[in-house]
Design a protein around this motif. Sequence first.
Motif, PDB file in Angstrom:
ATOM      1  N   LEU A  46      -7.942   0.099  -1.407  1.00  0.00           N
ATOM      2  CA  LEU A  46      -8.266  -1.211  -1.980  1.00  0.00           C
ATOM      3  C   LEU A  46      -9.075  -2.028  -0.978  1.00  0.00           C
ATOM      4  CD1 LEU A  46      -4.803  -2.090  -3.586  1.00  0.00           C
ATOM      5  CD2 LEU A  46      -6.750  -0.936  -4.659  1.00  0.00           C
ATOM      6  N   GLY A  86     -10.447  -7.286  -1.737  1.00  0.00           N
ATOM      7  CA  GLY A  86      -9.889  -8.610  -1.424  1.00  0.00           C
ATOM      8  C   GLY A  86     -10.958  -9.601  -0.982  1.00  0.00           C
ATOM      9  N   PRO A  98      -4.525  -7.330  -6.010  1.00  0.00           N
ATOM     10  CA  PRO A  98      -4.463  -5.868  -5.856  1.00  0.00           C
ATOM     11  C   PRO A  98      -4.097  -5.112  -7.127  1.00  0.00           C
ATOM     12  CG  PRO A  98      -2.897  -6.965  -4.354  1.00  0.00           C
ATOM     13  CD  PRO A  98      -3.656  -8.035  -5.072  1.00  0.00           C
ATOM     14  N   SER A 126      -4.222  -0.248   1.446  1.00  0.00           N
ATOM     15  CA  SER A 126      -5.034  -1.452   1.597  1.00  0.00           C
ATOM     16  C   SER A 126      -5.958  -1.279   2.803  1.00  0.00           C
ATOM     17  CB  SER A 126      -4.110  -2.648   1.800  1.00  0.00           C
ATOM     18  OG  SER A 126      -4.872  -3.787   2.081  1.00  0.00           O
ATOM     19  N   CYS A 127      -7.197  -1.758   2.676  1.00  0.00           N
ATOM     20  CA  CYS A 127      -8.184  -1.549   3.745  1.00  0.00           C
ATOM     21  C   CYS A 127      -7.877  -2.358   5.003  1.00  0.00           C
ATOM     22  CB  CYS A 127      -9.575  -1.897   3.247  1.00  0.00           C
ATOM     23  SG  CYS A 127      -9.823  -3.674   3.061  1.00  0.00           S
ATOM     24  N   LEU A 135       1.511  -1.638  -1.165  1.00  0.00           N
ATOM     25  CA  LEU A 135       0.116  -1.280  -0.902  1.00  0.00           C
ATOM     26  C   LEU A 135       0.007  -0.163   0.132  1.00  0.00           C
ATOM     27  CD1 LEU A 135      -1.666  -4.759  -1.044  1.00  0.00           C
ATOM     28  CD2 LEU A 135      -1.238  -3.106  -2.861  1.00  0.00           C
ATOM     29  N   ASN A 176      -0.847  -5.751   8.666  1.00  0.00           N
ATOM     30  CA  ASN A 176      -2.144  -5.972   8.021  1.00  0.00           C
ATOM     31  C   ASN A 176      -2.788  -7.249   8.539  1.00  0.00           C
ATOM     32  OD1 ASN A 176      -0.142  -7.424   6.570  1.00  0.00           O
ATOM     33  ND2 ASN A 176      -1.530  -7.660   4.865  1.00  0.00           N
TER      34      ASN A 176
END
Length: 194
Positions: free
Chosen positions: A10, A13, A74, A94-95, A129, A181
């Motif tokens: 993902l 964002g 997301p 998640s990136c 995530l 994150n």
Amino acid sequence: MKYKKSVILLAGGKGSRLNYVDKSFLEFKGKPFFEIIIEKLENFSEIIIISNSPEKYLKYNVKVIEDDIKNIGPLGGIFTGLKNALNDECLILSCDTPFIKKEFIEYLGKIKGNYDISIPIHNFYKEPLCALYKKNSLSEITDSIKRKEFKIAKIFRKLNVNWINIDKLKNSEEISKGFFNINTFEDLEIIKKM
């Protein structure tokens, strides 16, 4: 060992707490976050990046898909990824988690079972995530979006969830650190010292 599972990264964002920077291209030791993550995914049979700026990835040999439903967080990316994935099971990542441990990604790759979603939990924190979703969770995700319930936790009520207790795994502390994150400028300062 190859896993017949897709990875959905993902990267859609807004990065609102970081002056709307594309977090996928933030760097650690000179390398963009998404590249750091992709290097850990060699054993998965498909990688999809969900991004609303696919042109940014033209020089990379990656499959990029735009969100079908934009601006719902997301859940929209998960929906788009599951719909387009070649495999029944998909690892959602998640990136902005470049420190996710490869050993834990491999652990998720090996998971089998009659579940809809497999979600890590540590110190009472859920990590939706960094979790495995099966395509049969799509109907509940679709319904949730129709109800305008965009919090991922809302879908857990009607799905068969396999909770992975990280605290019981070997190297649990290191695995837990991997979920860190990057959301704020303070987080960026933390990783500069790492």
